[in-house]
Design a protein around this motif. Sequence first.
Motif, PDB file in Angstrom:
ATOM      1  N   UNK A   3       0.836  -1.209   0.000  1.00 30.43           N
ATOM      2  CA  UNK A   3       0.000   0.000   0.000  1.00 30.43           C
ATOM      3  C   UNK A   3       0.870   1.259   0.000  1.00 30.43           C
ATOM      4  N   UNK A   4       1.863   1.302   0.872  1.00 31.24           N
ATOM      5  CA  UNK A   4       2.663   2.520   0.995  1.00 31.24           C
ATOM      6  C   UNK A   4       3.699   2.665  -0.114  1.00 31.24           C
ATOM      7  N   UNK A   5       3.910   1.599  -0.891  1.00 37.88           N
ATOM      8  CA  UNK A   5       4.783   1.747  -2.072  1.00 37.88           C
ATOM      9  C   UNK A   5       4.115   2.616  -3.126  1.00 37.88           C
ATOM     10  N   UNK A  40      12.328  11.450  -8.849  1.00 38.13           N
ATOM     11  CA  UNK A  40      13.246  11.766  -9.943  1.00 38.13           C
ATOM     12  C   UNK A  40      14.292  12.784  -9.494  1.00 38.13           C
ATOM     13  N   UNK A  41      13.859  13.786  -8.721  1.00 38.21           N
ATOM     14  CA  UNK A  41      14.801  14.783  -8.205  1.00 38.21           C
ATOM     15  C   UNK A  41      15.808  14.136  -7.269  1.00 38.21           C
ATOM     16  N   UNK A  42      15.322  13.238  -6.404  1.00 38.05           N
ATOM     17  CA  UNK A  42      16.219  12.539  -5.481  1.00 38.05           C
ATOM     18  C   UNK A  42      17.244  11.707  -6.241  1.00 38.05           C
ATOM     19  N   UNK A  43      16.789  11.053  -7.304  1.00 41.88           N
ATOM     20  CA  UNK A  43      17.716  10.237  -8.088  1.00 41.88           C
ATOM     21  C   UNK A  43      18.778  11.114  -8.758  1.00 41.88           C
ATOM     22  N   UNK A  61       9.756  -2.065  -3.369  1.00 41.39           N
ATOM     23  CA  UNK A  61      10.578  -0.993  -2.839  1.00 41.39           C
ATOM     24  C   UNK A  61       9.861   0.348  -2.831  1.00 41.39           C
ATOM     25  N   UNK A  62      10.606   1.362  -2.403  1.00 44.91           N
ATOM     26  CA  UNK A  62      10.062   2.717  -2.288  1.00 44.91           C
ATOM     27  C   UNK A  62      10.864   3.718  -3.110  1.00 44.91           C
ATOM     28  N   UNK A  63      12.160   3.559  -3.132  1.00 41.49           N
ATOM     29  CA  UNK A  63      13.023   4.403  -3.953  1.00 41.49           C
ATOM     30  C   UNK A  63      13.254   3.738  -5.307  1.00 41.49           C
ATOM     31  N   UNK A  64      13.485   2.438  -5.287  1.00 45.48           N
ATOM     32  CA  UNK A  64      13.609   1.647  -6.507  1.00 45.48           C
ATOM     33  C   UNK A  64      12.245   1.033  -6.822  1.00 45.48           C
ATOM     34  N   UNK A  65      11.750   1.285  -8.015  1.00 49.31           N
ATOM     35  CA  UNK A  65      10.427   0.788  -8.391  1.00 49.31           C
ATOM     36  C   UNK A  65      10.475  -0.720  -8.648  1.00 49.31           C
ATOM     37  N   UNK A  66       9.298  -1.328  -8.698  1.00 45.91           N
ATOM     38  CA  UNK A  66       9.219  -2.762  -8.968  1.00 45.91           C
ATOM     39  C   UNK A  66       9.687  -3.045 -10.390  1.00 45.91           C
ATOM     40  N   UNK A  67      10.579  -4.015 -10.509  1.00 47.28           N
ATOM     41  CA  UNK A  67      11.123  -4.393 -11.813  1.00 47.28           C
ATOM     42  C   UNK A  67      11.341  -5.896 -11.823  1.00 47.28           C
ATOM     43  N   UNK A  68      11.035  -6.536 -12.926  1.00 45.26           N
ATOM     44  CA  UNK A  68      11.133  -7.993 -13.008  1.00 45.26           C
ATOM     45  C   UNK A  68      12.534  -8.490 -12.633  1.00 45.26           C
ATOM     46  N   UNK A  99      15.593  -4.440  -1.258  1.00 47.35           N
ATOM     47  CA  UNK A  99      16.996  -4.645  -0.887  1.00 47.35           C
ATOM     48  C   UNK A  99      17.868  -3.542  -1.479  1.00 47.35           C
ATOM     49  N   UNK A 100      17.579  -3.154  -2.728  1.00 47.63           N
ATOM     50  CA  UNK A 100      18.305  -2.028  -3.335  1.00 47.63           C
ATOM     51  C   UNK A 100      18.122  -0.766  -2.501  1.00 47.63           C
ATOM     52  N   UNK A 101      16.902  -0.544  -2.028  1.00 49.86           N
ATOM     53  CA  UNK A 101      16.621   0.625  -1.189  1.00 49.86           C
ATOM     54  C   UNK A 101      17.467   0.615   0.078  1.00 49.86           C
ATOM     55  N   UNK A 102      17.403  -0.507   0.786  1.00 48.27           N
ATOM     56  CA  UNK A 102      17.967  -0.554   2.127  1.00 48.27           C
ATOM     57  C   UNK A 102      19.487  -0.615   2.147  1.00 48.27           C
ATOM     58  N   UNK A 103      20.119  -1.000   1.035  1.00 47.62           N
ATOM     59  CA  UNK A 103      21.591  -0.968   1.014  1.00 47.62           C
ATOM     60  C   UNK A 103      22.118   0.348   0.459  1.00 47.62           C
ATOM     61  N   UNK A 104      21.221   1.231   0.014  1.00 52.54           N
ATOM     62  CA  UNK A 104      21.687   2.467  -0.634  1.00 52.54           C
ATOM     63  C   UNK A 104      22.652   3.236   0.264  1.00 52.54           C
TER      64      UNK A 104
END
Length: 330
Positions: free
Chosen positions: A92-94, A155-158, A223-230, A236-241
């Motif tokens: 939901x929060x994603x 996008x700005x954060x990225x 994820x929240x920063x990294x979008x869902x991708x196959x 995990x990408x988010x949390x190791x950033x």
Amino acid sequence: MSTLYIDRKNTRMTVSGNTLIFYENGERASTLPLHIIDRICIKGDLALSAADLGKLGEHNIGVLILSGREQQPTIYLPCARKDALRRLAQAHFSQDNTFCTRQAQSWITEKIQREQDLLRELQTRPHRGGHQLHENLEQLEKSRLRLQNPINDLATLRGIEGSAASSTFAAIACVLPESLHFTKRNRNPPRDPYNVGLSLGYTLLHYAMVRQIHLTGLDPCIGYYHSIEHGRESLACDLIEAMRPLVTAWTIEAFHDRILRPEDFTIQNEACHMGKAARARYYPAFENALKNWQGEMRARCVALLRALGKACFNHPQTRACAEAFLEKEE
């Protein structure tokens, strides 16, 4: 409730009534009451029958079985009592831009602060860049200052994060020996020894975080920063950033301490490859580093659980999920 970690050879585990029983070399060794266990993480040579696995499921105990050098999760049985609610709230929060940007901004801020610390340390070493490191540090400070105010789009954060990373690697290029031929970050495939070490380290950290995420009952792919991708564990990408600079710095030291050496690498079709002897030194050394970072990985998962729990209480559509976040994670 807590997580039980099992990493032993010649061990058999059975379930009798409300008790977990361990046998070592055929002899009964120890017992543990089931009511204190939330999840079990298995990565040793443990014998466990299908019937006992079913009994664990009846007691709502989650099971994670790890395999291979990278200890990737190969079998995952959720803790049915609360994992579904946690994942429902997570999904939901994603889709909630405010929640996503707030989490991402905190992770990127931490990452840039660590990059600044790294560059300050590199300034004390011999380097070829003249004022380059000072200018890179100034760029990082500008990026950090931009993050002091709320940013409402990913996008700005990225863009801020990407600019900071470029400054960091430009500074590293001034410090690494010229024999490594490092000029900038590259991958798929990495084209120089330092990038090979980086990519492998990031991958190993990533899979270590995937394990931690499973053990907190969340879905590593949402994820929240990294979008869902196959095929990508976006959470995990988010949390190791914010932990990536730890690998960046460790890899510099790996070459400095000659865990990795220029002669360990070969170039073929513009791709750089690490030799067998180097891998034999690299894996044990990196595993020791991962042990030091284990606490932080766990803490980052727990911090996200708390953030999700708080958000659930404050949102009428997810208030029913809040009970899944009430128990303290250990």
